[in-house]
Design an enzyme around this catalytic site. Structure first.
Site, PDB file in Angstrom:
ATOM      1  N   ASP A 108      65.982  89.572  36.734  1.00 49.69           N
ATOM      2  CA  ASP A 108      65.701  88.225  37.212  1.00 49.69           C
ATOM      3  C   ASP A 108      65.066  88.342  38.598  1.00 49.69           C
ATOM      4  OD1 ASP A 108      67.713  85.296  36.725  1.00 49.69           O
ATOM      5  OD2 ASP A 108      65.823  85.508  37.812  1.00 49.69           O
ATOM      6  N   GLU A 131      62.064  86.190  34.194  1.00 47.54           N
ATOM      7  CA  GLU A 131      63.250  86.764  33.563  1.00 47.54           C
ATOM      8  C   GLU A 131      62.896  87.579  32.335  1.00 47.54           C
ATOM      9  OE1 GLU A 131      66.856  84.711  31.977  1.00 47.54           O
ATOM     10  OE2 GLU A 131      66.008  83.158  33.243  1.00 47.54           O
TER      11      GLU A 131
END
Length: 401
Positions: A10, A106
């Site tokens: 992330d 992500e």
DNA sequence: TCTGGGGTCCTAGGACCC
DNA sequence: TCTGGGGTCCTAGGACCC
């Protein structure tokens, strides 16, 4: 059997980090990406310096300005973020074929069985972080666990620039250390319901029977939370989506009851949706309309046609009639939106009978014209809306009826 | 404080068919 | 005339996520 080793990555405060990267003088300062002060809107992403003032994603921009009047407020530059995102994703794609991009910032990697080749997971994760840092200047947080669900939670645990490994057998104690709000998939409403009933920790939830949770949250929500607090959510990002939707909506700077403004806005949105759908070679026979009134209540309307919507003009005519099925003259509107549900590749959706009457023949012709425009726009970068839909996943194809 | 825009997934009720 | 149970499709709305 090989133990599953799942990485979740992330990018930290992604949009704000890109802004700081592109404007080195902003490094170390509160950067707030989203709506600009004085306008309607919310914070999209903000730098960690801004978070120190209490600013966070989804906060109304007026509130953000109040908390951090000296912050640097900037409008998102999606094109630039997507460019850097592509660099990172390309880098990750090289590491394993079991790669799955979830959003612009992500991704999941399935690194099971890679230990002999690439070293222990912790070392692999450190190398990935370093590589992304060197090649793009961006910081990324990594979670490593034996499941997709726990890896996702773990990547959030050490942010920013985090690296969190959930050891084999340590899954439950990892979960027990978390506040309820970190239980991904159980959002505000669910948490409120749980806390109202005195359940404030993951461990407390696990003491509840499945039946008790289902009574509290309903069958679906209860079953989910029962699994989640055990880390047993059978989530798999490789599972193909059942359908897609493409939509566009806009919130007016000021609420309006003006019929003409509403319809001309709707027309623009229809063109955008039709353009994005056609340019991806997609089609749908289920248009929908969305209205949000001044009091923030929202109504929707949709219709399913025999044949896919062929042109933006047809989409507009349908959206207009859906609009009039919901429209209350005099009532002020905050947001208007239009979209297509159950979007599929157009060859599959388009049936033989499309051109069998005069009306659809006309529509077919118009559709060809639109396709020509689309092709021109593709060759002519600088037009909005082309890149976004490319992030959409693959379609599974439709069931035979 | 006054709440974006783009999505996915789930639920519940009604229509309809066998 | 009253009424079953299962399945699918459709619609509206809501929770949640980035």
């Amino acid at each position: 059997m090989i133990r599953a080793v799942i990485f979740h990555l992330d990018l930290d405060a992604f949009f704000a980090s890109v802004e700081q990267l592109d404007h080195p003088e902003w490094a170390g300062h509160p950067v707030i990406v989203g709506a600009l002060p004085g306008h309607r809107g919310v914070v999209s992403t903000c730098s960690y310096e801004a978070r120190a003032f209490g600013v966070r994603s989804a906060l109304p921009i007026s509130k953000a300005y109040e908390l951090c009047p000296n912050g640097i407020f900037v409008a998102p530059r999606m094109r630039r973020y997507q460019e850097l995102s592509r660099q990172v994703m390309e880098l990750l794609r090289q590491l394993t074929p079991r790669f799955c991009q979830m959003s612009v910032d992500e991704a999941y990697l399935d690194m099971s069985g890679m230990e002999n080749l690439a070293g222990p997971p912790e070392l692999q994760a450190k190398q990935i972080k370093q590589q992304i840092r060197t090649q793009t200047g961006l910081k990324v947080s990594v979670g490593v666990a034996s499941s997709w669900y726990l890896a996702k939670i773990a990547s959030d645990f050490g942010k920013p620039d985090g690296l969190c490994l959930v050891p084999e057998g340590g899954e439950l104690s990892f979960l027990d250390a978390l506040p309820l709000k970190k239980l991904h998939g159980a959002g505000g409403k669910t948490r409120q319901r749980l806390e109202e009933n005195g359940f404030t920790t993951v461990a407390a939830l696990r003491a509840l029977s499945r039946e008790a949770l289902e009574l509290l949250l309903g069958p679906g929500g209860g079953a989910f939370v029962w699994k989640a607090c055990r880390g047993e959510v059978d989530y798999n990002p490789f599972r193909e989506a059942r359908s897609h939707s493409i939509s566009a909506e806009t919130t007016f700077e000021e609420d309006t009851a003006d019929h003409e403004i509403l319809l001309s806005t709707l027309q623009g949105l229809c063109q955008e949706v039709a353009f994005r759908t056609t340019s991806e070679g997609l089609a749908s026979r289920t248009p929908h309309l969305k209205l949000r009134w001044s009091d923030f209540t929202t109504v929707t309307a949709q219709v399913t046609l025999e044949q896919p919507v062929a042109t933006s003009g047809q989409l507009y005519r349908l959206a207009e009639s859906l609009f009039h099925s919901r429209w209350k003259p005099g009532r002020t509107v905050r947001l208007i939106g239009v979209g297509l549900n159950e979007v599929r590749p157009s060859e599959k959706t388009r049936q033989e009978g499309l051109f069998d009457d005069a009306l659809t023949a006309t529509l077919g012709k118009q559709s060809k014209i639109e396709k020509v425009i689309v092709e021109r726009m593709k060759r002519n970068p600088g037009q909005p809306g082309i890149t976004k839909a490319s992030l959409l996943g693959k379609d599974r194809g439709h069931q035979e009826k």
